[in-house]
Design a protein around this motif. Structure first.
Motif, mmCIF file in Angstrom:
data_model
loop_
_atom_site.group_PDB
_atom_site.id
_atom_site.type_symbol
_atom_site.label_atom_id
_atom_site.label_comp_id
_atom_site.label_asym_id
_atom_site.label_seq_id
_atom_site.Cartn_x
_atom_site.Cartn_y
_atom_site.Cartn_z
ATOM 1 N N SER A 22 0.834 -1.193 0.000
ATOM 2 C CA SER A 22 0.000 0.000 0.000
ATOM 3 C C SER A 22 0.874 1.250 0.000
ATOM 4 O O SER A 22 2.021 1.206 0.444
ATOM 5 N N ILE A 23 0.287 2.346 -0.450
ATOM 6 C CA ILE A 23 0.952 3.642 -0.286
ATOM 7 C C ILE A 23 0.742 4.050 1.168
ATOM 8 O O ILE A 23 -0.386 4.065 1.669
ATOM 9 N N THR A 24 1.829 4.371 1.846
ATOM 10 C CA THR A 24 1.768 4.788 3.250
ATOM 11 C C THR A 24 2.076 6.268 3.421
ATOM 12 O O THR A 24 1.844 6.810 4.494
ATOM 13 N N GLY A 25 2.608 6.901 2.385
ATOM 14 C CA GLY A 25 2.920 8.313 2.496
ATOM 15 C C GLY A 25 3.098 8.974 1.148
ATOM 16 O O GLY A 25 3.563 8.339 0.195
ATOM 17 N N LYS A 73 -2.642 3.060 3.018
ATOM 18 C CA LYS A 73 -2.592 2.683 4.426
ATOM 19 C C LYS A 73 -1.994 3.840 5.221
ATOM 20 O O LYS A 73 -0.789 3.909 5.429
ATOM 21 N N ALA A 74 -2.866 4.743 5.616
ATOM 22 C CA ALA A 74 -2.456 5.877 6.443
ATOM 23 C C ALA A 74 -2.559 5.435 7.899
ATOM 24 O O ALA A 74 -3.642 5.096 8.363
ATOM 25 N N ARG A 75 -1.443 5.446 8.592
ATOM 26 C CA ARG A 75 -1.423 4.995 9.986
ATOM 27 C C ARG A 75 -1.617 6.166 10.933
ATOM 28 O O ARG A 75 -0.926 7.178 10.827
ATOM 29 N N SER A 78 -7.444 6.169 15.766
ATOM 30 C CA SER A 78 -8.744 5.918 15.139
ATOM 31 C C SER A 78 -9.432 7.233 14.778
ATOM 32 O O SER A 78 -10.094 7.326 13.739
ATOM 33 N N PHE A 79 -9.242 8.276 15.593
ATOM 34 C CA PHE A 79 -9.814 9.584 15.279
ATOM 35 C C PHE A 79 -9.234 10.125 13.976
ATOM 36 O O PHE A 79 -9.966 10.546 13.085
ATOM 37 N N ARG A 80 -7.912 10.110 13.867
ATOM 38 C CA ARG A 80 -7.273 10.616 12.642
ATOM 39 C C ARG A 80 -7.714 9.803 11.431
ATOM 40 O O ARG A 80 -8.004 10.369 10.380
ATOM 41 N N GLU A 81 -7.765 8.499 11.569
ATOM 42 C CA GLU A 81 -8.170 7.662 10.439
ATOM 43 C C GLU A 81 -9.611 7.948 10.024
ATOM 44 O O GLU A 81 -9.937 7.908 8.835
ATOM 45 N N ASN A 126 -2.175 14.289 8.048
ATOM 46 C CA ASN A 126 -2.432 13.361 6.949
ATOM 47 C C ASN A 126 -1.113 12.987 6.268
ATOM 48 O O ASN A 126 -0.439 13.853 5.718
ATOM 49 N N PRO A 127 -0.742 11.702 6.277
ATOM 50 C CA PRO A 127 0.536 11.310 5.683
ATOM 51 C C PRO A 127 0.489 11.080 4.170
ATOM 52 O O PRO A 127 1.528 10.861 3.555
ATOM 53 N N ILE A 128 -0.699 11.111 3.577
ATOM 54 C CA ILE A 128 -0.805 10.818 2.138
ATOM 55 C C ILE A 128 -1.446 12.024 1.443
ATOM 56 O O ILE A 128 -2.561 11.958 0.926
#
Length: 177
Positions: A22-25, A73-75, A78-81, A126-128
């Motif tokens: 997955s793209i993580t960033g 896949k942004a880690r 749960s709030f941020r996701e 947001n990392p992506i």
């Protein structure tokens, strides 16, 4: 193990990261210390998901509205996701406010209300970037605030999406778009 590659875009050199599936960033040119977001050193190595993301970016920067057809896949918490999932729902060429997102998060979490500032923190982490379109979030008063990639980059991305920039303004300590 995490991987990285770079992409030369109209807004500068972008770094993409992946776990191999997955793209993580997606890190914009002014993002510093990207490796600090990962437990291990990033290995520069081609991955099939990079090819998919680069095709998406090519299409996006050509003025198209590409569909995300590769895994993200942004880690985060749960709030941020939850906030990042809502960002993915913002249509190309449209904007929403931090308070719009706060209302939606509150509804999803069964709460009476949610802090716009807390939402702003999640949007800012947001990392992506671009693919998860945090650049489409504006202040309640129409101000172009809060973009980790820089306000000038946010403006360029919104212009690319053909938004009428006269509807927005910068805070008083910035120059006009």
């Amino acid at each position: 193990m995490y991987y990285k590659t770079t992409y030369q875009s109209p807004i500068g050199r972008i770094t993409l990261t992946s776990d191999g599936e997955s793209i993580t960033g997606l890190w914009l040119p002014n993002h510093q210390d990207i490796e600090a977001h990962y437990d291990d050193k990033l290995i520069e190595q081609e991955q099939p998901v990079f090819e998919q993301a680069i095709c998406w970016l090519d299409s996006y920067f050509s003025g198209n509205k590409p569909e995300i057809d590769f895994p993200l896949k942004a880690r985060g918490t749960s709030f941020r996701e939850t906030v990042w999932k809502i960002l993915l729902e913002i249509p190309y060429g449209k904007t929403v406010t931090y308070s719009d997102i706060a209302r939606k998060v509150a509804l999803e979490r069964g709460k009476a209300k949610m802090s716009s500032q807390a939402v702003g923190g999640a949007v800012g982490s947001n990392p992506i970037s671009i693919i998860i379109p945090c650049h489409r979030v504006v202040g309640k008063d129409g101000s172009l605030t809060g973009y980790g990639g820089g306000i000038d980059t946010k403006i360029e991305l919104l212009k690319l999406e053909k938004l009428d920039m006269t509807q927005f303004y910068r805070p008083k300590n910035s120059t006009k778009p």
